[in-house]
Scaffold this motif. Structure first.
Motif: not given
Length: 165
Positions: A1-17
């Motif tokens: 998941x962390x690596x996926x975030x590193x590639x998600x440069x245009x991500x604006x909203x992140x919600x994880x439970x």
């Protein structure tokens, strides 16, 4: 998941439970590392409530991830009953929040994190000083070891919230 975030440069909203999951410092640190690349993140909502394996190492990494989140407007972090979260982790979060100058909403839950004391509250106060447009704040420290609620540290938070000159 962390690596996926590193590639998600245009991500604006992140919600994880991760409520009650076995996620620990390694997983939380990977998320923190991923946040460093998510420079366009506007809203962050992470719940690690009742994750007994989460401690300072992971929270420090999250704090580092927040240091680059210059457009972050909303943060909701739930560490309720994560008994291994202590002052070092929250101090790092406070430093990370200093970069979030456009933060309008902040919710932090440390209920039942018995290792927190006055240094954690003081660091959050310093971090809040940079949040010049903050309109909503909820901090939950119920069940902490400071007995008198750390008068000087609470004053630090209050001073950070008062309007500028």
């Amino acid at each position: 998941l962390g690596r996926g975030l590193e590639a998600a440069e245009v991500l604006t909203i992140l919600k994880l439970n991760f409520l009650g999951c076995r996620v620990g410092d390694t997983g939380v640190a990977a998320l923190g590392k991923g946040l460093e690349a998510a420079k366009g993140l506007v809203s962050l909502d992470l719940s690690f409530s009742c994750c007994s394996n989460v401690g300072d190492v992971g929270v420090v990494a999250l704090g580092r991830g927040l240091e680059v989140a210059e457009v972050l407007t909303s943060v909701n972090l739930n560490f309720g009953f994560c008994g291994n979260v202590g002052d070092a982790g929250v101090v790092a979060l406070g430093r990370g929040l200093e970069a979030a100058k456009v933060l309008t909403s902040l919710r932090l839950n440390f209920r039942g994190c018995g290792k927190l004391g006055d240094p954690a509250v003081a660091a959050l106060g310093r971090g809040l000083e940079a949040a010049e447009v903050l309109t909503s704040l909820k901090l939950d420290f119920e069940g902490h070891k400071y007995s008198a609620c750390g008068h000087d540290e609470v004053v630090s938070v209050a001073q950070a919230l008062r309007p500028g000159p």
